[in-house]
Motif scaffolding. Structure first.
Motif, PDB file in Angstrom:
ATOM      1  N   THR A 115      42.351  37.975  47.388  1.00 28.08           N
ATOM      2  CA  THR A 115      43.059  38.718  46.341  1.00 28.08           C
ATOM      3  C   THR A 115      44.034  37.817  45.602  1.00 28.08           C
ATOM      4  O   THR A 115      44.009  37.742  44.373  1.00 28.08           O
ATOM      5  CB  THR A 115      43.793  39.934  46.949  1.00 28.08           C
ATOM      6  OG1 THR A 115      42.828  40.783  47.567  1.00 28.08           O
ATOM      7  CG2 THR A 115      44.539  40.711  45.879  1.00 28.08           C
ATOM      8  N   SER A 143      34.282  41.835  48.197  1.00 26.35           N
ATOM      9  CA  SER A 143      34.505  43.137  47.576  1.00 26.35           C
ATOM     10  C   SER A 143      35.216  44.124  48.502  1.00 26.35           C
ATOM     11  O   SER A 143      35.938  44.994  48.033  1.00 26.35           O
ATOM     12  CB  SER A 143      33.195  43.727  47.066  1.00 26.35           C
ATOM     13  OG  SER A 143      32.336  44.030  48.140  1.00 26.35           O
ATOM     14  N   LYS A 144      35.028  43.975  49.795  1.00 27.73           N
ATOM     15  CA  LYS A 144      35.734  44.871  50.732  1.00 27.73           C
ATOM     16  C   LYS A 144      37.250  44.719  50.573  1.00 27.73           C
ATOM     17  O   LYS A 144      38.000  45.669  50.753  1.00 27.73           O
ATOM     18  CB  LYS A 144      35.315  44.587  52.164  1.00 27.73           C
ATOM     19  CG  LYS A 144      35.955  45.525  53.168  1.00 27.73           C
ATOM     20  CD  LYS A 144      35.120  45.679  54.390  1.00 27.73           C
ATOM     21  CE  LYS A 144      35.732  46.521  55.456  1.00 27.73           C
ATOM     22  NZ  LYS A 144      35.965  47.894  55.101  1.00 27.73           N
ATOM     23  N   THR A 146      38.668  43.242  47.605  1.00 27.95           N
ATOM     24  CA  THR A 146      39.099  43.135  46.211  1.00 27.95           C
ATOM     25  C   THR A 146      38.574  44.236  45.290  1.00 27.95           C
ATOM     26  O   THR A 146      38.970  44.292  44.132  1.00 27.95           O
ATOM     27  CB  THR A 146      38.671  41.773  45.627  1.00 27.95           C
ATOM     28  OG1 THR A 146      37.240  41.676  45.652  1.00 27.95           O
ATOM     29  CG2 THR A 146      39.283  40.609  46.404  1.00 27.95           C
ATOM     30  N   SER A 147      37.704  45.099  45.770  1.00 23.42           N
ATOM     31  CA  SER A 147      37.073  46.084  44.877  1.00 23.42           C
ATOM     32  C   SER A 147      38.054  47.082  44.290  1.00 23.42           C
ATOM     33  O   SER A 147      37.776  47.686  43.249  1.00 23.42           O
ATOM     34  CB  SER A 147      35.951  46.823  45.607  1.00 23.42           C
ATOM     35  OG  SER A 147      36.471  47.555  46.688  1.00 23.42           O
ATOM     36  N   HIS A 148      39.203  47.252  44.890  1.00 28.03           N
ATOM     37  CA  HIS A 148      40.205  48.189  44.369  1.00 28.03           C
ATOM     38  C   HIS A 148      41.006  47.602  43.202  1.00 28.03           C
ATOM     39  O   HIS A 148      41.720  48.321  42.517  1.00 28.03           O
ATOM     40  CB  HIS A 148      41.170  48.587  45.491  1.00 28.03           C
ATOM     41  CG  HIS A 148      42.030  47.454  45.946  1.00 28.03           C
ATOM     42  ND1 HIS A 148      41.548  46.439  46.754  1.00 28.03           N
ATOM     43  CD2 HIS A 148      43.322  47.144  45.682  1.00 28.03           C
ATOM     44  CE1 HIS A 148      42.520  45.564  46.981  1.00 28.03           C
ATOM     45  NE2 HIS A 148      43.599  45.970  46.336  1.00 28.03           N
ATOM     46  N   LEU A 149      40.878  46.311  42.966  1.00 26.78           N
ATOM     47  CA  LEU A 149      41.672  45.651  41.931  1.00 26.78           C
ATOM     48  C   LEU A 149      41.118  45.928  40.545  1.00 26.78           C
ATOM     49  O   LEU A 149      39.912  46.087  40.356  1.00 26.78           O
ATOM     50  CB  LEU A 149      41.669  44.137  42.157  1.00 26.78           C
ATOM     51  CG  LEU A 149      42.251  43.647  43.475  1.00 26.78           C
ATOM     52  CD1 LEU A 149      42.023  42.148  43.617  1.00 26.78           C
ATOM     53  CD2 LEU A 149      43.731  43.977  43.554  1.00 26.78           C
ATOM     54  N   VAL A 150      41.992  45.943  39.573  1.00 25.15           N
ATOM     55  CA  VAL A 150      41.574  45.998  38.182  1.00 25.15           C
ATOM     56  C   VAL A 150      41.346  44.546  37.771  1.00 25.15           C
ATOM     57  O   VAL A 150      42.266  43.726  37.798  1.00 25.15           O
ATOM     58  CB  VAL A 150      42.651  46.644  37.293  1.00 25.15           C
ATOM     59  CG1 VAL A 150      42.249  46.560  35.832  1.00 25.15           C
ATOM     60  CG2 VAL A 150      42.891  48.081  37.719  1.00 25.15           C
TER      61      VAL A 150
END
Length: 178
Positions: A115, A143-144, A146-150
């Motif tokens: 991240t 992705s587990k 970082t997938s929440h990031l914009v």
């Protein structure tokens, strides 16, 4: 197993030729005194390789549909250890046709720092990105983690904004997420 090939998680961006990797697992250590401890996010094997057959047999034994990580890295690690009848890199006989590649050679950023390094809060220069990726074949975006990031469409704040247009333009430009 039947055809062999290269497996990469879908959250990788390939930035260099991968054809030189043959019958390969990734491990955190590759020295003679290091224990085989693999990841399952990337591997390459030729058709009918014994590691893949052993891994499939291992999955039959340990699969639990309620357990996300039960068929993860441990399966390939255990398969490799069974094939070589040991647990150390130095135990790998030539007859195993198995190469263990250092994770850092394959990707430069570990999941713990993905991240902060791949989606920084402060602007990053092209020279800094270049230095970060200079010895890697891929970039794993985890992705587990970082997938929440914009993800901003600005290469100063997103490694994906830097690499996506060049290395995976169809995927990059097909997203409305930027």
């Amino acid at each position: 197993y039947k055809f062999g090939g290269f497996y990469l998680d879908l959250d990788y961006v390939v930035i260099r030729d991968l054809r030189h990797y043959k019958n390969m697992l990734l491990s955190e250590g590759v020295g003679p005194g290091d224990i085989i401890d693999t990841t399952n996010s990337a591997f390459m094997f030729t058709a009918n390789h014994s590691i893949l057959l052993t891994a499939m047999q291992e999955i039959e034994q340990v699969y639990d549909p309620a357990c996300w990580a039960c068929i993860g890295p441990g399966v390939l690690t255990e398969a490799a250890r069974k094939i070589i009848n040991g647990s150390m890199i130095q135990d790998i006989p030539a007859s195993a046709n198995l190469n263990v590649t250092l994770i850092q050679r394959f990707y430069a950023v570990y999941f713990e720092s993905a991240t902060a390094l791949l989606f920084p809060d402060q602007p990053v220069s092209f020279t800094r990105w270049e230095t970060l990726f200079e010895n890697s074949s891929t970039v794993h975006f985890f992705s587990k983690m970082t997938s929440h990031l914009v993800a901003h469409d600005d290469p100063q704040y997103s490694a994906y904004a830097l690499l996506g247009p060049r290395y995976c333009p169809y995927a990059y430009y097909s997203s409305d997420g930027f």
